[in-house]
Write a protein that holds these residues in place. Structure first.
Motif, PDB file in Angstrom:
ATOM      1  N   LYS A  95      -9.882  -2.877  -8.393  1.00  0.00           N
ATOM      2  CA  LYS A  95      -8.478  -2.505  -8.514  1.00  0.00           C
ATOM      3  C   LYS A  95      -7.614  -3.377  -7.609  1.00  0.00           C
ATOM      4  O   LYS A  95      -7.983  -3.677  -6.473  1.00  0.00           O
ATOM      5  CB  LYS A  95      -8.291  -1.041  -8.127  1.00  0.00           C
ATOM      6  N   HIS A 137      -4.041  -3.451  -5.711  1.00  0.00           N
ATOM      7  CA  HIS A 137      -3.013  -2.524  -5.234  1.00  0.00           C
ATOM      8  C   HIS A 137      -1.732  -3.310  -4.938  1.00  0.00           C
ATOM      9  O   HIS A 137      -1.729  -4.199  -4.081  1.00  0.00           O
ATOM     10  CB  HIS A 137      -3.490  -1.800  -3.976  1.00  0.00           C
ATOM     11  N   LYS A 169       1.960  -0.026 -14.668  1.00  0.00           N
ATOM     12  CA  LYS A 169       1.315   1.240 -14.311  1.00  0.00           C
ATOM     13  C   LYS A 169       0.284   1.668 -15.360  1.00  0.00           C
ATOM     14  O   LYS A 169      -0.627   2.438 -15.059  1.00  0.00           O
ATOM     15  CB  LYS A 169       2.374   2.329 -14.127  1.00  0.00           C
ATOM     16  N   ASN A 229      -3.161  -0.493  -9.273  1.00  0.00           N
ATOM     17  CA  ASN A 229      -2.531   0.680  -8.679  1.00  0.00           C
ATOM     18  C   ASN A 229      -1.153   0.233  -8.200  1.00  0.00           C
ATOM     19  O   ASN A 229      -1.043  -0.708  -7.406  1.00  0.00           O
ATOM     20  CB  ASN A 229      -3.345   1.226  -7.505  1.00  0.00           C
ATOM     21  N   TYR A 281       2.543   0.970  -6.432  1.00  0.00           N
ATOM     22  CA  TYR A 281       3.312   1.797  -5.506  1.00  0.00           C
ATOM     23  C   TYR A 281       4.690   1.159  -5.341  1.00  0.00           C
ATOM     24  O   TYR A 281       4.883  -0.024  -5.625  1.00  0.00           O
ATOM     25  CB  TYR A 281       2.635   1.876  -4.131  1.00  0.00           C
ATOM     26  N   TYR A 334      -0.579   3.531   3.512  1.00  0.00           N
ATOM     27  CA  TYR A 334      -1.373   2.648   2.660  1.00  0.00           C
ATOM     28  C   TYR A 334      -2.544   2.018   3.411  1.00  0.00           C
ATOM     29  O   TYR A 334      -3.429   1.422   2.804  1.00  0.00           O
ATOM     30  CB  TYR A 334      -0.484   1.548   2.073  1.00  0.00           C
ATOM     31  N   GLU A 350      -5.194  -0.972   2.180  1.00  0.00           N
ATOM     32  CA  GLU A 350      -5.585  -1.117   0.780  1.00  0.00           C
ATOM     33  C   GLU A 350      -4.618  -1.958  -0.055  1.00  0.00           C
ATOM     34  O   GLU A 350      -4.902  -2.273  -1.204  1.00  0.00           O
ATOM     35  CB  GLU A 350      -5.725   0.256   0.127  1.00  0.00           C
ATOM     36  N   ILE A 351      -3.459  -2.338   0.484  1.00  0.00           N
ATOM     37  CA  ILE A 351      -2.483  -3.097  -0.289  1.00  0.00           C
ATOM     38  C   ILE A 351      -2.914  -4.559  -0.403  1.00  0.00           C
ATOM     39  O   ILE A 351      -3.163  -5.234   0.594  1.00  0.00           O
ATOM     40  CB  ILE A 351      -1.085  -3.010   0.356  1.00  0.00           C
ATOM     41  N   ASP A 352      -3.000  -5.055  -1.645  1.00  0.00           N
ATOM     42  CA  ASP A 352      -3.347  -6.458  -1.891  1.00  0.00           C
ATOM     43  C   ASP A 352      -2.105  -7.339  -1.995  1.00  0.00           C
ATOM     44  O   ASP A 352      -2.133  -8.507  -1.615  1.00  0.00           O
ATOM     45  CB  ASP A 352      -4.147  -6.583  -3.193  1.00  0.00           C
TER      46      ASP A 352
END
Length: 380
Positions: free
Chosen positions: A13, A15, A43, A49, A51, A81, A84-86
């Protein structure tokens, strides 16, 4: 085993955190208008994912104190977060929105790929805004809505970062109405002026939109031709309006202009459909959303040969030197009275808008994100 690890890495995934627009249907400005359908489609992608930080709850440039509380607020929002944020994608080129990059520097446990969208590099007067270089410096990659803007970033600003061209999507609520519906709406909106040919201009009043030239063209056309045309001008009222009204009075064309300060999506749909030509004589456009909306509504276009306009219009209109009155007037005459040429341009527009469907644009966004990540920029 190695193949399985590679496959798992490829399918993990992604993010993405967006900053610079309100989510959902809260379309408070043009930025929100073009990106809301992208958010909606991204989405739906099971590889992502998505946000977002809703900026209109925390930003209001009228209140200076928010400058001091914004960065702590963003640090607080980023905390949930963790790591986990890419990707962090800033959607607006206003300097305020780059505060999230400062927050990321402080929040060192989050090291995403930083992307910004640059719509164009010019000021309201059409001059190069070199101050934007400082803002772009915070990013790892740049998204922009046209090859024209991408070229400006590379050649004028000399920015040596990856640049991805991602067109703005067409809102599917714009379409070509039937002839009877058009006539009915025309009578309802224009009333006693419903028999007149209509030029439509949708733009702000900033100098780079070259509205003075359009007023001059309207004057020359209406004083030299048997049939007078009506100009509908849609755009937010500014102090420059007084200047334009005085010019119109000087030319004696004040009764040939219908000023509309605000139009919602439904209003715009009707205005496109009751008009005969959409015209923009701008000196600079990074994209120009009304161009693709006009195409979708079966409205032929007259546009400047400058900036991104030729790239977006393609063969769906007539391109002109925006300082050549004779050339502009000839283009108006052609699209009003040469039925074969008019129909050809309209059909070309219907074909052209396929490149701007939101599903296609969303696919390009997703592929651009993958490419940026694969280049190894801050990938964990």
């Amino acid at each position: 085993m190695i193949l399985n690890e590679k496959k798992e890495k490829q399918q993990k995934k992604i993010h993405i955190l967006f900053f610079g627009m309100p989510p959902g249907n809260n379309l408070i400005d043009g930025y929100s208008k073009w990106f809301s359908p992208i958010i909606k489609n991204l989405k739906k992608n099971d590889r992502l994912n998505v946000y977002y930080i809703n900026y209109n709850k925390i930003l209001n440039e009228k209140f200076e104190i928010l400058r001091f509380i914004l960065i702590p607020y963003l640090i607080y929002k980023l905390h949930k977060y963790k790591d986990e944020i890419d990707i962090v994608h800033v959607l607006r080129q206003n300097a305020w929105y780059y505060n999230i990059f400062y927050a990321l520097k402080i929040k060192k446990n989050i090291t995403p790929l930083k992307i910004i969208t640059v719509h164009d590099i010019y000021t309201a007067k059409g001059k190069v805004n070199f101050k934007i270089i400082k803002n772009i410096a915070h990013a790892d990659a740049i998204f922009c809505p046209s090859n024209y803007t991408a070229n400006d970033i590379r050649t004028i600003l000399k920015i040596n970062k990856p640049v991805y061209v991602t067109y703005n999507p067409l809102d599917p609520s714009f379409y070509c109405m039937g002839t009877d519906d058009k006539l009915k709406m025309r009578k309802n909106i224009l009333k006693e002026r419903s028999s007149r040919k209509v030029l439509l201009s949708i733009a702000s009043e900033m100098p780079r939109k070259n509205f003075e030239k359009l007023l001059e063209v309207l004057f020359l056309f209406n004083t030299s031709m048997k049939e007078k045309i009506l100009l509908i001008k849609v755009g937010q009222f500014t102090k420059l309006r007084y200047k334009y009204i005085n010019i119109a009075k000087k030319f004696g064309i004040e009764n040939d202009i219908l000023w509309i300060n605000y139009a919602n999506e439904k209003d715009l749909l009707y205005l496109y459909n009751i008009s005969d030509i959409f015209i923009t004589l701008s000196d600079v456009e990074g994209f120009c959303m009304p161009l693709i909306e006009a195409m979708a509504c079966g409205l032929p276009i007259i546009g400047s040969k400058s900036s991104a306009i030729p790239e977006i219009v393609g063969n769906a209109g007539i391109l002109v030197n925006n300082n050549d009155n004779k050339e502009i007037i000839e283009a108006i005459n052609t699209l009003l009275y040469n039925i074969d040429k008019r129909n050809e341009v309209i059909e070309n527009g219907f074909n052209r808008i396929r490149a701007f469907h939101e599903q296609e644009i969303s696919r390009i966004y997703f592929e651009s994100y993958l490419t940026a990540l694969e280049k190894g920029l801050n990938v964990k």
